[in-house]
Design an enzyme around this catalytic site. Sequence first.
Site, PDB file in Angstrom:
ATOM      1  N   LYS A 280      47.817  33.924  34.469  1.00 31.56           N
ATOM      2  CA  LYS A 280      48.664  33.598  35.622  1.00 31.56           C
ATOM      3  C   LYS A 280      50.131  33.802  35.265  1.00 31.56           C
ATOM      4  CE  LYS A 280      45.933  29.919  37.809  1.00 31.56           C
ATOM      5  NZ  LYS A 280      45.689  30.618  39.079  1.00 31.56           N
ATOM      6  N   ARG A 354      34.747  29.238  40.737  1.00 35.15           N
ATOM      7  CA  ARG A 354      33.470  29.579  41.376  1.00 35.15           C
ATOM      8  C   ARG A 354      32.368  29.819  40.356  1.00 35.15           C
ATOM      9  NH1 ARG A 354      36.325  34.459  44.505  1.00 35.15           N
ATOM     10  NH2 ARG A 354      38.054  33.013  44.290  1.00 35.15           N
TER      11      ARG A 354
HETATM   12  N1  BES Z   1      42.895  27.127  40.298  1.00 36.02           N
HETATM   13  C1  BES Z   1      43.186  28.305  40.998  1.00 36.02           C
HETATM   14  C2  BES Z   1      43.520  28.074  42.471  1.00 36.02           C
HETATM   15  C3  BES Z   1      44.759  27.267  42.768  1.00 36.02           C
HETATM   16  C4  BES Z   1      45.926  27.924  43.124  1.00 36.02           C
HETATM   17  C5  BES Z   1      44.731  25.894  42.775  1.00 36.02           C
HETATM   18  C6  BES Z   1      47.051  27.204  43.427  1.00 36.02           C
HETATM   19  C7  BES Z   1      45.869  25.169  43.087  1.00 36.02           C
HETATM   20  C8  BES Z   1      47.019  25.829  43.423  1.00 36.02           C
HETATM   21  C9  BES Z   1      41.993  29.259  40.955  1.00 36.02           C
HETATM   22  O1  BES Z   1      41.236  29.206  39.806  1.00 36.02           O
HETATM   23  C10 BES Z   1      42.528  30.644  41.052  1.00 36.02           C
HETATM   24  O2  BES Z   1      43.222  31.038  40.161  1.00 36.02           O
HETATM   25  N2  BES Z   1      42.177  31.352  42.114  1.00 36.02           N
HETATM   26  C11 BES Z   1      42.617  32.679  42.305  1.00 36.02           C
HETATM   27  C12 BES Z   1      41.456  33.485  42.836  1.00 36.02           C
HETATM   28  C13 BES Z   1      41.722  34.945  42.905  1.00 36.02           C
HETATM   29  C14 BES Z   1      41.854  35.512  41.514  1.00 36.02           C
HETATM   30  C15 BES Z   1      40.595  35.602  43.647  1.00 36.02           C
HETATM   31  C16 BES Z   1      43.765  32.644  43.299  1.00 36.02           C
HETATM   32  O3  BES Z   1      43.722  31.871  44.246  1.00 36.02           O
HETATM   33  O4  BES Z   1      44.735  33.384  43.100  1.00 36.02           O
HETATM   34 MN    MN Z   2      41.996  30.402  38.269  1.00 34.36          MN
END
Ligand code: BES
Ligand code: MN
Length: 508
Positions: A280, A354
């Site tokens: 990230k 997921r």
């Molecule tokens: N934990 C994150 C989602 C999240 C984002 C929670 C902001 C709280 C605040 C999750 O694991 C994630 O990174 N999701 C990705 C999915 C994508 C790669 C399809 C996302 O939302 O960017």
């Molecule tokens: Mn994630």
Amino acid sequence: MSEISLRRADPARIDADAVVIGVMRAADGAAALAPGAENIDAALDGRLAETLAQLGATGKAGEHHRIATFGATGAPVILAVGLGDAPRTRRANLDPEQIRRAAGVALRALAGANHVALTLPTSGSQGIRPIAEGALLGAYAYHRYRNASKADHRDPVAAISIVVDDARSAEARKALARAQIVADAVCAVRDLVNTPPSDLHPKEFADFAAKLAEENNLDIEILDERQLKRSGFGGVIGVGQGSVNPPRLVRLEYRHPRAKKTIALIGKGITFDSGGLSLKPTASMDWMKSDMGGAAAVVLATIAIAQLKLRVNVTAWAPLAENMPSGAAQRPSDVLTIYGGKTVEVLNTDAEGRLVLADALVRASEEQPDLLIDAATLTGAQLVALGARTSGVMGNDDRLRSSVVDAAKRAGEQMWPMPLPPELRKSLDSQVADIANIGDSFGGMLVAGTFLQDFVGKQDNGQPIPWAHLDIAGPAFNQGDPYGYTPKGGTGAAVATFVQLAEDLASG
Ligand code: BES
Ligand code: MN
Ligand code: ZN
């Protein structure tokens, strides 16, 4: 936690540091004193409304004004808190959430005081609950890691009194006890979410759940990384393998001898989500200690449901892993085998929630619960779609989805129904495996829900187990300023809704 009690007393004579009264906004836009403030007004020669108007009070939610009483009342200070719009008719009541939030605002404003009394509108003993919940939740603070002087950071109010006519009846005491149990659970989730991820790895989380289970006499089973590997929990293992802090799977069980229904609650438990090799950016990583908010919610909701002795069975599942990049981490394009045998091509290691949920959904389905409900900080797309405060509710059963949304409303949580359009499934097709872990970028929250749906098991009759999925990505962690009874940081999202839902099922 603050001490809280019910008191039958004249609010004008209570010996507290402050007495909280309510102000509503009447239909004509003027501020109006709410029921409960009468004696205070009398002690101030009937000049309370006029004084508040001079101070600029409008009765809007979030607003509060302090009035010094120079000896005219037992407490030196009256805090007038805005309740928002007055009920449209004389006989209608305020929405309990208006009261909950106002009590929260008051207790935040009065942090540092020792004893606060509240005299807010109560409609019978049921009215005690929102006042107590709002007050206890508003008084919350997370100071575990602070050394700075007390003067900089005011401690939560130590003692809260709720002024009521009927302080002793069994009903009144039950309402207070219920509020306390729920508030305790919500605050415990906030603590877990706020805990730095260096002090809350999967093992520490599981140990904490074990301690709670022991204190509450509940059965718990914790699988460690070896057992997980041996039993084929490929999702949890894959996500956790990049970290030196190995994964766990918690199964916590509450049984009631006369229960008619069994609910399985599943919570995403990523103790820190760096994204893994699909790392990230800095700005999106700093709040990823909240990525176990779903797991914390299902564990603490189960504890609260057990303490309330509700007539349902609940099994909570918490797949726990730390998502980290390293030489041992899973790579984009790796293929995992989820518990039960389905394969997933991992095209983005940041879509990890997921993967751990897939294992837990299949495992939980094996036990044939009547309902499956998961809560997960699953997608940034939830924030795009619904904003930071409203969780998305999806699932395979419209009635269940509506009961969740409805329970949330009564519990004071913002949740909204969202669809799982069948055409989205195609975007998750993989070149090499049964399914890929990412799909269409539009409707990302729904795509994630669609992925999960593939792992929901079937009932004996061949129909899918009724399932609801709560995406609490934004609501689990408040990045903004505090509001109502919600602090900055961990919020405890979904706990109150789960308890309400269990109550509905137990009585229905
Ligand atoms: N934990 C994150 C989602 C999240 C984002 C929670 C902001 C709280 C605040 C999750 O694991 C994630 O990174 N999701 C990705 C999915 C994508 C790669 C399809 C996302 O939302 O960017
Ligand atoms: Mn994630
Ligand atoms: Zn995540």
